[in-house]
Enzyme design. Structure first.
Site, PDB file in Angstrom:
ATOM      1  N   ASP A 107       0.651  -1.523   0.306  1.00 50.10           N
ATOM      2  CA  ASP A 107       0.027   0.108   0.034  1.00 50.10           C
ATOM      3  C   ASP A 107       1.675   1.019  -0.245  1.00 50.10           C
ATOM      4  O   ASP A 107       2.001   1.056   0.148  1.00 50.10           O
ATOM      5  CB  ASP A 107      -0.433  -0.166   1.448  1.00 50.10           C
ATOM      6  CG  ASP A 107      -1.694  -0.582   1.892  1.00 50.10           C
ATOM      7  OD1 ASP A 107      -1.914  -1.680   0.384  1.00 50.10           O
ATOM      8  OD2 ASP A 107      -1.658  -1.510   3.082  1.00 50.10           O
TER       9      ASP A 107
HETATM   10  N1  URA Z   1      -1.443  -5.448   4.211  1.00 52.00           N
HETATM   11  C1  URA Z   1      -1.112  -4.523   4.118  1.00 52.00           C
HETATM   12  O1  URA Z   1      -2.618  -4.332   4.587  1.00 52.00           O
HETATM   13  N2  URA Z   1      -0.712  -3.994   3.241  1.00 52.00           N
HETATM   14  C2  URA Z   1       0.376  -4.043   2.409  1.00 52.00           C
HETATM   15  O2  URA Z   1       0.789  -3.263   2.168  1.00 52.00           O
HETATM   16  C3  URA Z   1       1.291  -5.144   3.035  1.00 52.00           C
HETATM   17  C4  URA Z   1       0.050  -6.417   3.561  1.00 52.00           C
END
Ligand code: URA
Length: 239
Positions: A107
């Protein structure tokens, strides 16, 4: 020589020339020849060990696999072109000459280890939940989570797309109304860690990926990248 039978679009992306989507366009635009004949069908089968494939009259260079580990800082999106004009991880990879793609995603607000490769078979293997590669995250979460809550995270919580598989949870610290933990999962659902913490009534304050299977971020500086070592690539493959 090993047979390298692939569809033409896949052969071009495997060769590190361009993405599969770009390859499809180049083929339909008539820029690709196979054994001297223009080929406009992306699904045309070629054998790279025998067929002479050329793009814009240039012979396909022999495919060189490339495997990189990037320390993604928070704030960049994991995509090549962002429609909203946000900064992307490719800004950190301008010196890489080959076409490479991220192996999974982080993310925008997540930092840490992100792998890149032009080896689509390895990328598929690493992102496939059945490969049982553990992805490890350091999670800073709201609230001082008790042992029963950590146990729930480990044994599986229910998300709107189904229950999570077993996870590994290690408490790092409970401090000032927050908890730090190391959480390893071997699925890769969208925003999974954030949703797992929400499911137990908490909220992720910061998320950082420290390892993917045998590859650790180690002391790689934020924004920096390095080539994977041969033993890391072999271990990712499960050899
Ligand atoms: N889980 C999440 O919530 N975000 C990420 O970027 C990776 C794993």
């Amino acid at each position: 020589m090993k047979t390298e039978r692939k569809t033409l679009d896949r052969a071009l992306s495997r060769a590190g020339v361009m993405s599969r989507k770009q390859a499809e366009l180049a083929i339909r635009d008539g820029r690709v020849r196979v054994n001297g004949l223009r080929e406009r069908d992306p699904a045309f089968w070629v054998d790279l060990s025998r067929d002479d494939v050329r793009v814009d009259e240039q012979p396909l260079a022999r495919w060189q696999p490339l495997y990189l580990a990037l320390h993604k800082p928070a704030g960049l999106v994991t995509t090549r072109d962002d429609e909203h004009g946000r900064g992307t991880v490719y800004e950190l990879l301008k010196d890489v000459p080959a076409w490479i793609a991220p192996v999974g995603r982080l993310d925008k607000e997540t930092s840490g280890l992100l792998l890149f490769t032009n080896d689509t078979d390895l990328a598929e293997h690493v992102t496939n939940p059945t490969s049982s590669l553990w992805k490890t995250y350091e999670v800073h979460a709201r609230g001082e989570l008790d042992d029963a809550t950590l146990e729930r995270l480990a044994s599986g919580v229910t998300l709107d797309d189904g229950p999570t598989r077993e996870a590994r949870v290690r408490l790092l610290a409970r401090e000032a109304g927050t908890t730090r933990l190391a959480l390893s999962i071997h699925e890769g659902r969208n925003r999974q860690v954030r949703r797992m913490l929400e499911a137990v009534g908490s909220h992720v304050l910061a998320l950082h990926r420290t390892a993917i299977g045998p590859v650790s971020i180690g002391d790689l500086a934020p924004g920096a990248h390095r080539k994977l070592r041969p033993h890391e690539v072999r271990a990712l493959r499960g050899d």
